[in-house]
Design an enzyme around this catalytic site. Structure first.
Site, PDB file in Angstrom:
ATOM      1  N   HIS A 238      -4.612   4.687   1.891  1.00  0.00           N
ATOM      2  CA  HIS A 238      -3.954   4.244   0.667  1.00  0.00           C
ATOM      3  C   HIS A 238      -2.602   3.664   1.025  1.00  0.00           C
ATOM      4  O   HIS A 238      -1.782   4.333   1.650  1.00  0.00           O
ATOM      5  CB  HIS A 238      -3.751   5.430  -0.286  1.00  0.00           C
ATOM      6  CG  HIS A 238      -5.012   5.923  -0.903  1.00  0.00           C
ATOM      7  ND1 HIS A 238      -5.299   7.276  -1.047  1.00  0.00           N
ATOM      8  CD2 HIS A 238      -6.080   5.272  -1.415  1.00  0.00           C
ATOM      9  CE1 HIS A 238      -6.484   7.410  -1.626  1.00  0.00           C
ATOM     10  NE2 HIS A 238      -6.973   6.217  -1.852  1.00  0.00           N
TER      11      HIS A 238
ATOM     12  N   TYR B 182      -0.214   8.366   3.753  1.00  0.00           N
ATOM     13  CA  TYR B 182      -0.823   9.096   4.861  1.00  0.00           C
ATOM     14  C   TYR B 182      -2.170   9.709   4.507  1.00  0.00           C
ATOM     15  O   TYR B 182      -2.407  10.883   4.720  1.00  0.00           O
ATOM     16  CB  TYR B 182       0.151  10.165   5.388  1.00  0.00           C
ATOM     17  CG  TYR B 182       1.606   9.757   5.258  1.00  0.00           C
ATOM     18  CD1 TYR B 182       2.064   8.559   5.800  1.00  0.00           C
ATOM     19  CD2 TYR B 182       2.516  10.542   4.563  1.00  0.00           C
ATOM     20  CE1 TYR B 182       3.387   8.164   5.661  1.00  0.00           C
ATOM     21  CE2 TYR B 182       3.841  10.152   4.428  1.00  0.00           C
ATOM     22  CZ  TYR B 182       4.274   8.958   4.970  1.00  0.00           C
ATOM     23  OH  TYR B 182       5.587   8.564   4.827  1.00  0.00           O
ATOM     24  N   HIS B 183      -3.059   8.858   3.987  1.00  0.00           N
ATOM     25  CA  HIS B 183      -4.386   9.302   3.583  1.00  0.00           C
ATOM     26  C   HIS B 183      -5.456   8.679   4.471  1.00  0.00           C
ATOM     27  O   HIS B 183      -6.506   8.251   3.995  1.00  0.00           O
ATOM     28  CB  HIS B 183      -4.643   8.943   2.115  1.00  0.00           C
ATOM     29  CG  HIS B 183      -3.782   9.691   1.166  1.00  0.00           C
ATOM     30  ND1 HIS B 183      -3.632   9.325  -0.154  1.00  0.00           N
ATOM     31  CD2 HIS B 183      -3.019  10.797   1.326  1.00  0.00           C
ATOM     32  CE1 HIS B 183      -2.810  10.170  -0.761  1.00  0.00           C
ATOM     33  NE2 HIS B 183      -2.426  11.067   0.120  1.00  0.00           N
ATOM     34  N   GLN B 184      -5.226   8.629   5.760  1.00  0.00           N
ATOM     35  CA  GLN B 184      -6.174   7.999   6.681  1.00  0.00           C
ATOM     36  C   GLN B 184      -7.516   8.731   6.654  1.00  0.00           C
ATOM     37  O   GLN B 184      -7.569   9.959   6.614  1.00  0.00           O
ATOM     38  CB  GLN B 184      -5.622   8.014   8.113  1.00  0.00           C
ATOM     39  CG  GLN B 184      -4.343   7.226   8.281  1.00  0.00           C
ATOM     40  CD  GLN B 184      -3.094   7.997   7.924  1.00  0.00           C
ATOM     41  OE1 GLN B 184      -3.121   9.208   7.755  1.00  0.00           O
ATOM     42  NE2 GLN B 184      -1.974   7.300   7.798  1.00  0.00           N
TER      43      GLN B 184
END
Length: 618
Positions: A347, A548-550
């Site tokens: 995101h 930080y939604h890898q």
């Protein structure tokens, strides 16, 4: 208690410390008292592993902590949890200090590859990717927002050939984990009580978030539980907090079961390779390094990778499982040719959209007096220190490009009662990596002024990035390229998202605060008319904020899917005794903050393992 107050007071007199986020000595004294007086769970013991276990879980983060808890419910199974980092400390407990934890030893401190499409306002045109190197993983570093995703996300997973992953199937796992303490949700069929993970609103908030929700209603959206029947709408954020403190997955799932005799946890233990028999193609152990010493531990049943969307694919590739040409390039023997590291999604949002207010209602660091604020937190479990990393409101809205039903929004808002410079440039600019030119030109002039922000976030990007090895050395950080904004539609959606955010900010509920848009242009965008589509696009590409939604780098899919790495039971294709259970397996990113969905994956993955092994005995 009196001694800790005295020590903290002495520290305050001898060290010049001001502001909410810069008082570690006070926190060390007061939260030590808080742990011992109120927290019934002691910390997990760091044990020296035996030579062999039934299961080895690599990574004690949002998924790994859940898996370790659930598998050791079976008393005749034993399990080793390997965690690269240390345990949490007193600072990690404090919700408002989320940003303070980045760029520390608890953070892997990753950076994306330089790009000309995004991250233009950050040093060397690289975005920062903090990831938790600590027991509890990124649930220790995140901003604690509890969002499950949209029901259509999971229905889509099932449509890709993944039976058992539709919303109707996974909802029970969200509910199973949850201990929701919001009274107005007590009777909701979409929420649980009594689970390991505490979810509630922060006990303190500014009046700005109420205006944010009311303005959303004014422009036609509902104030609703975004984790309920429908997602589209506005809400005061729910977070993973307990009694005013962070509720990480380590605190939620590991500490309560720390005395189980069939659970061992080894901290500061970095896995370097999964051991796979090249003849039988079965995983049989893990090679790891602890305190500089290389060690090996063996698995009788399975090795489970829960190291996250960066480290799990890295470990697979180091073990010979990955794209054959890439593995050959870095000198690794190929055991199984699979598209590991591809399908990277994240995101990404547009940061820096700032509004000034005339009343003292925002979070301004220099206005908060360290001692009374800290005392209120320690004694009463209330006050500004309980805020969810500074975030207060969330919303899901539809641009003109969104699904026609209106039920699968394409933009999420995060609302914060602060700006990039509310801390006088001491923390936020550093963790983001903002260039000096942008900070000094745009944000320094409003340092310590009352302000608030909306960050529009792109929920389902079209772009797909990758994670690759830099070398065969397990201690070399991998190459990470999310390819932000290489797809034109991704940019267009965010431009429209900012336009909707401006409508929210112009709503009548904000008039009482004298709220108005801060109109200082970004230096590299000033040749465009301010807030024209061209200017907004420039801002989107300049302050490309990821939260930080890898995910997606070991994609779940059936054997006929050429992009799949694991099957619907999370078993690595072609390798016996090896699973991935973390954000890596998401075929597509969920619509919202990913931590809750990763915990769900941990819950469901644990049940899949139990079903597979316990049914064999029947």
């Amino acid at each position: 208690m009196g001694i800790t107050v005295l020590l903290a007071s002495t520290a305050l007199k001898t060290v010049s410390v001001t502001g909410l986020w810069l008082i570690p000595l006070l926190l060390g004294a007061f939260t030590y008292h808080n742990y011992n007086s109120y927290d019934p769970e002691a910390k997990v013991l760091d044990k020296e592993p035996r030579k062999e276990y039934d299961f080895i879980v690599v990574g004690g983060g949002s998924a790994g902590a859940v898996v370790a808890n659930r598998l050791t419910e079976v008393k005749n199974w034993n399990l080793l949890l390997l965690e690269s980092g240390p345990d949490e400390n007193e600072i990690t407990d404090v919700p408002s200090l989320a940003g303070y934890l980045q760029l520390t030893k608890l953070d892997w401190q990753y950076k994306t590859e330089p790009t000309s499409f995004a991250c233009l306002g950050f040093k060397k045109q690289r975005c920062s990717w903090p990831r938790g190197k600590v027991l509890g993983g990124s649930s220790v570093l995140n901003y604690m927002i509890y969002v499950r995703g949209n029901r259509y996300d999971f229905d889509q997973w099932e449509s890709f050939g993944n039976p058992g992953w539709a919303y109707r199937d996974v909802l029970k796992y969200f509910i199973k984990s949850e201990d929701n303490r919001n009274p107005y949700l007590a009777k909701s069929k979409y929420h649980g009580r009594g689970g390991f993970l505490t979810v509630q609103e922060a006990p303190w908030r500014t009046p700005l978030v109420a205006a944010f929700v009311e303005s959303g209603v004014e422009i036609g959206y509902e104030n609703r539980d975004i984790n309920g029947e429908y997602q589209t709408g506005f809400m005061i954020a729910q977070g993973t907090i307990r009694r005013g403190s962070r509720c990480s997955t380590a605190k939620a799932f590991l500490r309560p079961v720390r005395t189980r005799r069939n659970l061992d946890v080894s901290l500061n233990s970095q896995a370097t390779r999964v051991l796979i028999n090249p003849v039988t193609m079965k995983a049989y152990g893990v090679e790891y390094v602890k305190h500089g010493i290389k060690k090996v531990v063996y698995a009788r049943k399975e090795v489970i990778l829960s190291a996250g969307a960066i480290n799990s694919p890295q470990l697979l590739m180091l073990s010979g499982v990955g794209p054959k040409d890439h593995l050959k390039d870095v000198g690794i023997r190929v055991l199984k040719d699979l598209p590991v590291g591809e399908n990277l999604q994240d995101h990404v949002g547009a940061g820096g959209l700032t509004f000034l207010v005339d009343k003292p209602v925002a979070i301004v660091q220099n206005r908060l007096q360290a001692f009374p604020v800290t005392m209120n937190y320690v004694v009463n479990e209330r006050g500004p220190m309980t805020t969810l990393g500074g975030l207060e409101g969330v919303a899901f809205v539809n641009t003109k490009y969104a699904n026609s039903t209106g039920l699968w929004p394409d933009i999420q808002f995060h609302m914060a009662p602060a700006s990039f410079s509310s801390d006088n440039g001491q923390i936020v600019r550093k963790i983001l990596g903002l260039t000096d030119e942008i900070y000094d030109t745009v944000y320094k002039p409003i340092a310590n002024k009352d302000a608030w922000t909306i960050m529009p976030l792109l929920l389902r990007p079209n772009t797909r990035g990758y994670v690759r090895l830099k070398s065969s050395n397990p201690f070399d950080y991998p190459i990470m390229n999310p390819r932000y904004h290489e797809d034109r539609l991704d940019v267009n959606r965010l431009v429209e998202g900012i336009k909707i955010a401006l409508k929210v900010a112009n709503g009548s509920p904000f008039k009482q605060f004298g709220s108005r848009l801060y109109m200082k242009p970004l230096p590299n965008c000033k040749h465009f008319k301010f807030m024209s589509d061209e200017y907004i696009e420039c801002q989107v590409r300049t302050i490309s904020m990821t939260i930080y939604h890898q995910c997606g780098t070991a994609k779940m899919g059936p054997s006929w899917d050429p992009e799949a790495v694991v099957d619907p039971r999370l078993r690595v294709h072609g390798i016996e005794g090896l699973r991935v259970i973390d954000a890596s397996i998401m075929p597509t990113i969920v619509s919202g903050n990913t931590n809750a969905a990763v915990i769900m994956i941990g819950e469901k993955g644990s049940d899949l393992i139990k079903d597979d092994w316990l049914q064999r005995k029947r």
